[in-house]
Design an enzyme around this catalytic site. Structure first.
Site, mmCIF file in Angstrom:
data_model
loop_
_atom_site.group_PDB
_atom_site.id
_atom_site.type_symbol
_atom_site.label_atom_id
_atom_site.label_comp_id
_atom_site.label_asym_id
_atom_site.label_seq_id
_atom_site.Cartn_x
_atom_site.Cartn_y
_atom_site.Cartn_z
ATOM 1 C CG ASP A 42 -0.384 -9.816 -22.533
ATOM 2 O OD1 ASP A 42 0.251 -8.749 -22.480
ATOM 3 O OD2 ASP A 42 -0.221 -10.678 -23.416
ATOM 4 C CG LEU A 43 -4.223 -7.661 -15.162
ATOM 5 C CD1 LEU A 43 -3.577 -8.478 -14.048
ATOM 6 C CD2 LEU A 43 -4.466 -6.221 -14.715
ATOM 7 C CG ASP A 44 -7.250 -10.094 -15.054
ATOM 8 O OD1 ASP A 44 -6.736 -10.935 -14.298
ATOM 9 O OD2 ASP A 44 -7.687 -8.999 -14.656
ATOM 10 C CD GLU A 45 -5.420 -9.293 -22.659
ATOM 11 O OE1 GLU A 45 -4.692 -9.747 -23.560
ATOM 12 O OE2 GLU A 45 -5.835 -8.127 -22.634
ATOM 13 N N GLY B 240 -9.283 -6.544 -14.470
ATOM 14 C CA GLY B 240 -8.729 -5.618 -13.494
ATOM 15 C C GLY B 240 -9.462 -5.628 -12.168
#
EC number: 3.5.1.10
Length: 283
Positions: A225-228, A200
């Site tokens: 999926d954020l930053d995954e 984030g």
């Protein structure tokens, strides 16, 4: 003049895959310059990358026809790249342009074989750089109301330019699930932390508040999926209690630039293969 190709393939692991592929290539006089393979025992998937040359009269279609019986027999998922064509990329950036500038420099000196066909930003800050480099610049102001419209413009620009890859070089906007899914495997991001730690916003400040002794950067494919997304490349550097949050940020800028450039180079050279939520990277 010889033609240069890279073949990547993945399929269920079975006896005879390497022999079958190389036999067919030998039949058309191909000379293998580099070979990498990996067997994932957990999924029983086989991954392979071959760099090879053929005589100049052999086209990409000729090679694909030669390999068709093998790819059908082993139910392979393949990709064949003709190295005479430079990969085309779109770079997206906000206000922090260090990673983008490093990419442009590595292209200019020939270390990275690619062509930047457009720079897209939600700010005007990099317009002068684009003009200097002779690259079309698109400044699209982003709001909640026009986000879907702007993402459709990006899809249209990708199709119009024939871009193979979109690079988020510190583009500080979260892409929608729709766009991330439609361009899966074709968008690379640089995240300014050593994932999976500190996802984030403001990860360096998060790291500073936690008093960590190592910070880093991670380049990965973008997913909903954020930053995954599947990780391509990472690097770390030691920090100390005497450093400020701003020192963390300054140290991180250098790491980010190097990590993103290496990830783009590895992707462009077909050294990265997706393996579920992970990647197989042939260095």
């Amino acid at each position: 003049m010889p033609s240069n190709f890279i073949l990547t393939l993945t399929c269920e692991d079975k006896v005879g895959i390497v022999a079958a592929v190389t036999t067919e290539l030998a039949a058309i006089g191909a000379n293998i310059a580099e070979s990498n393979q990996y067997w994932d025992k957990n999924s029983n998937r086989f991954f392979m990358r071959l760099a090879f040359t053929t005589s100049g009269d052999k086209t990409r279609d000729d090679v694909e026809r030669t390999l068709k019986s093998v790819t059908d027999r082993f139910e392979m998922k393949t990709k064949l790249v003709d190295l005479s064509r430079k990969p085309k990329i779109i770079v997206m950036v906000s206000k922090f342009d260090h990673a983008m500038l490093h990419l442009l420099y590595q292209i200019r000196v020939g270390w990275l074989n690619a062509e930047v066909v457009a720079i897209v930003s939600n700010h005007e800050d990099s317009a002068a750089t684009a003009k200097l480099e002779g690259i079309p610049y698109h400044c699209w102001k982003l709001t909640k109301e026009n986000k879907a419209e702007q993402e459709e413009r990006l899809i249209a620009l990708t199709n119009q330019t024939g871009a193979d890859l979109v690079i988020l070089a510190r583009y500080m906007q979260v892409l929608s699930d729709n766009l991330s899914t439609r361009l899966f495997g074709k968008i690379i991001n640089i995240h300014h932390s050593f994932l999976p730690s500190f996802k984030g916003a403001k990860p360096y400040h998060q790291a500073f508040d936690r008093g960590v002794k190592i910070i880093g950067a991670t380049s990965h494919y973008v997913t909903p999926d954020l930053d995954e997304g599947p990780i391509i490349e990472q690097e770390t550097e030691r920090v100390t209690h005497a450093m400020s949050a701003e020192d963390f940020v300054a140290t991180g800028r250098d790491i980010e630039s190097r990590v993103l450039a290496r990830a783009v180079k590895m992707h462009s050279e077909c050294r990265v293969m997706l393996n579920g939520h992970k990647t197989v990277v042939f260095a």
